[in-house]
Enzyme design. Structure first.
Site: not given
Ligand code: ADP
Length: 472
Positions: A115, A199, A291
């Protein structure tokens, strides 16, 4: 085109891929463990190979899976979602051994699998990301510094996290201090990577993601967006397409941005860009899933495009054959994840024997399932039983259809989340399309559904009461 595909997965997604293979005239082979030996997908596949050790390890053993593919002369491996699907080493091994991996190149998986790396990459390319720490947060002092700079609430994320795990929201400095070391040790334990970043936690946001397809010939398109805001503990429960909150202008912008990102990372095959969208409809890149997604059926329903077939065609080197202007969104689709769990008992997974199974049908109803009457739901795997997707000409029609389809469902012997899904779908806010990622937290009353007494259970209860009374 391929002659045989090995599916390195189980459950509903294995069934989904087998169906695509059958329609394309491709032989399908699956792997299964002893714990899965009565699973439905094994019966549906053309070939099935027992792998050990179960219940999980064998599904993760990339060397063994590639060996089997070579031995049975499969041309390609479809990884589904979960298990080996986002393991860059799997894609790399296939590349080395001359088996086609039905997914992106290992380099794209590698870059997007972390990430933090993905976030840094987007920042470098001026793609909007949520305001947060520059790189990993190394210690508690730094965490507090960033917390103050960003402003509370903040969200702590594990770089290697996924599936809603490894996330913690801190409302103030004390919580941040408390969660930081906890998050770090959990990340090391579960994701084999202690890296944490911070964040800004955006309040009342929408989770909106864009499906993209890219081929080996430089064509990249998007198939519109899905809104996956109905979540419990950051895990998706209900997904819809298209979003009810995006204007056409924002929709176009987001689609174009997703295509831009896919091109930047030289993406090939099906992928999803996940964005967090705040209440002012400002959007920020969150992560990319390299995916097939669980919720792909809603996109298939509104576009009429079979994403799994496209994955296979792309992997075989064919051109996409669809231009962006050919992608038309029609109607509204809703997907519910039917899970073997007991919402009224802390959502604990609930395996066991299914004693009765009647699925809904009729216009606009699709089931991607993996269970049948007398099937014993194993305790070892994800408790997802099946996905129920409905399609309607309008949002209202889709909601009414989902309500009707859920009402038609009969699954006995195990507890499922069906009554909880019914409560959500029947709620006024859901019907009006008023929901964001905080919907489930803000509606605890939806848990108060009356326990539907199962007639079969009632017969047993009465019989045993009589027996007791008679002193039997
Ligand atoms: P995972 O990979 O574990 O699914 P994500 O990064 O995709 O984790 O986030 C999962 C969910 O957590 C999102 O769908 C959203 O509901 C919530 N979330 C993540 N980041 C933020 C954020 N900055 N602000 C608010 N909610 C967030």
């Amino acid at each position: 085109m391929f002659k045989k595909i090995l599916i390195a997965n189980r459950g509903e997604i294995a069934t989904r891929i087998i169906r695509a293979c059958k329609e394309m005239g491709i032989k399908s082979a699956v792997i299964y463990t002893e714990e899965d030996s009565t699973a439905l997908y094994i019966k549906k596949a053309d070939e099935a190979y027992l792998v050990t050790p179960g219940p999980i390890e064998a599904y993760l053993n990339i060397h063994r899976i590639v060996d089997i593919a070579q031995k049975i002369r499969a041309d390609a491996i479809h990884p589904g979602y979960g298990f080996v699907s986002e393991n860059p080493k799997m894609a790399e091994l296939c590349e080395k051994r001359g088996i086609v991996f039905i997914g992106p190149p290992s380099s794209a998986i590698e870059l997007m699998g972390n990430k933090l790396k993905a976030r840094e990459f987007m920042k470098e390319h001026n793609i909007p990301v949520v305001y947060g720490s520059d790189g990993p947060v190394e210690n508690e002092k730094d965490a507090v510094k960033w917390g103050k700079m960003i402003g509370f609430p903040v969200i702590l994320k594990a770089s290697g996290g996924g599936g809603g795990r490894g996330l913690r929201i801190a409302k103030n400095e004390n919580e941040l201090k408390r969660y930081y070391s906890l998050a770090k040790s959990e990340a090391a334990k579960f994701f084999d990577n202690p890296e944490i970043f911070i964040e800004k936690y955006i309040t009342k946001p929408h989770h909106i993601e864009v499906q993209v397809l890219g081929d080996h010939h430089g064509n990249v398109i998007h198939l519109g967006e899905r809104d996956c805001s109905i979540q419990r503990r950051h895990q998706k429960v209900i997904e819809i397409a298209p979003s009810l909150v995006l204007s056409d202008k924002k929709r176009k912008e987001l689609g174009a941005l997703a295509v831009k990102i896919a091109k930047l990372v030289h993406y090939i095959n099906a992928g999803t860009m996940e964005f967090i969208v705040d209440s002012n409809m400002r959007y920020y890149f969150m992560e990319m899933n390299t995916r097939l997604q669980v919720e792909h059926p809603v996109t298939e329903s509104v576009t009429g495009i079979d994403i799994v077939k496209k994955q296979i065609e792309i992997a075989a080197g064919l051109e996409l054959g669809i231009k962006q202007k050919d992608v038309k969104i029609k109607g509204n689709a809703i997907e519910c994840r039917l899970i073997a769990e007991d919402p009224q008992n802390a959502f604990l997974p609930n395996g066991g024997r299914i004693t009765a199974y009647y699925s809904p049908g009729g216009i606009g109803v699709r089931i991607d399932g993996a269970v049948y009457k007398d099937y014993v739901v194993p305790d070892y795997y994800d408790p997802l039983l099946l996905k129920l997707t409905v399609m309607g000409g309008t949002w209202e029609e889709a909601v009414n259809r989902m309500r009707r389809a859920l009402d038609e469902f009969v699954i006995r012997g195990i507890k499922t989340n069906i009554p909880y899904l019914q409560a959500i779908v029947n709620s006024e806010d859901f019907k009006k399309g008023y929901f964001d990622t905080e919907f489930i937290n803000e509606h605890p009353e939806l848990m108060d559904y009356a326990n539907r007494v199962d007639p079969a259970d009632l017969v047993i209860a009465i019989a045993s009461a009589i027996a007791m009374h008679e002193g039997l």
